[in-house]
Write a protein that holds these residues in place. Structure first.
Motif, mmCIF file in Angstrom:
data_model
loop_
_atom_site.group_PDB
_atom_site.id
_atom_site.type_symbol
_atom_site.label_atom_id
_atom_site.label_comp_id
_atom_site.label_asym_id
_atom_site.label_seq_id
_atom_site.Cartn_x
_atom_site.Cartn_y
_atom_site.Cartn_z
ATOM 1 N N CYS A 134 0.836 -1.200 0.000
ATOM 2 C CA CYS A 134 0.000 0.000 0.000
ATOM 3 C C CYS A 134 0.868 1.245 0.000
ATOM 4 N N ARG A 135 0.519 2.177 -0.864
ATOM 5 C CA ARG A 135 1.308 3.419 -0.943
ATOM 6 C C ARG A 135 1.052 4.321 0.245
ATOM 7 N N ALA A 136 -0.087 4.176 0.895
ATOM 8 C CA ALA A 136 -0.436 5.050 2.016
ATOM 9 C C ALA A 136 0.124 4.556 3.347
ATOM 10 N N ALA B 272 -4.416 -5.910 -9.854
ATOM 11 C CA ALA B 272 -3.599 -5.127 -8.922
ATOM 12 C C ALA B 272 -4.407 -3.961 -8.374
ATOM 13 N N PHE B 273 -5.665 -3.867 -8.746
ATOM 14 C CA PHE B 273 -6.542 -2.800 -8.269
ATOM 15 C C PHE B 273 -7.415 -3.354 -7.159
ATOM 16 N N ALA B 274 -7.015 -3.070 -5.944
ATOM 17 C CA ALA B 274 -7.753 -3.562 -4.788
ATOM 18 C C ALA B 274 -7.523 -2.617 -3.625
ATOM 19 N N GLU C 51 -7.163 2.769 -2.370
ATOM 20 C CA GLU C 51 -7.487 1.953 -3.535
ATOM 21 C C GLU C 51 -6.459 1.993 -4.655
ATOM 22 N N LEU C 52 -5.708 3.074 -4.779
ATOM 23 C CA LEU C 52 -4.821 3.242 -5.933
ATOM 24 C C LEU C 52 -3.382 3.498 -5.515
ATOM 25 N N GLY C 53 -2.466 3.232 -6.458
ATOM 26 C CA GLY C 53 -1.067 3.586 -6.273
ATOM 27 C C GLY C 53 -0.225 2.557 -5.558
ATOM 28 N N HIS C 54 -0.730 1.354 -5.393
ATOM 29 C CA HIS C 54 0.040 0.322 -4.710
ATOM 30 C C HIS C 54 1.239 -0.100 -5.556
ATOM 31 N N THR C 55 2.294 -0.521 -4.892
ATOM 32 C CA THR C 55 3.474 -1.054 -5.552
ATOM 33 C C THR C 55 3.309 -2.565 -5.710
#
Length: 116
Positions: A73-75, A87-89, A97-101
């Motif tokens: 998670c990017r956050a 990869a969208f979860a 929801e977005l920007g995960h590595t």
């Protein structure tokens, strides 16, 4: 069916390794592929079989193993595996929801060759 070109590339790599080590027989090749790599295992197996038919590699066994998708998670930095082939979860910890590595799930490589 891009699995045919993947099988051709795998066989070229296998032939190179066999020549490099002076081996004549391929017993087993294990290929790992990520869930996001767009590989259809049955199609790759069929392409491998078709390309090795009537060759010295005809008796070789192809073993395919799928790596799961692992995201960070990017956050909040939590690592998690989403359901399905996406990869969208949302992050199960913070809901981002977005920007995960993507840490795992895109791979495609030969894990090992068993040669004689």
């Amino acid at each position: 069916m891009h699995e045919l070109s993947i099988a051709q590339s795998l066989l070229a790599l296998i032939e190179d390794e066999m020549a490099k080590h002076g081996k004549d027989t391929l017993v087993t090749v294990k290929v790992r592929h990520g869930r996001l790599s767009a590989i259809v295992p049955e199609a790759l197996d069929m392409a491998f079989t078709a390309l090795t038919m009537d060759t010295r590699l005809a008796t070789a066994r192809l073993v395919l193993e799928e790596n799961p998708v692992v995201l960070r998670c990017r956050a909040c930095g939590r690592e998690f595996s989403p359901q399905g082939k996406s990869a969208f979860a949302p992050c199960p910890a913070c809901g981002e929801e977005l920007g995960h590595t993507v840490l795992s799930g895109r791979e495609l490589y030969i894990e090992y060759l068993e040669l004689e």
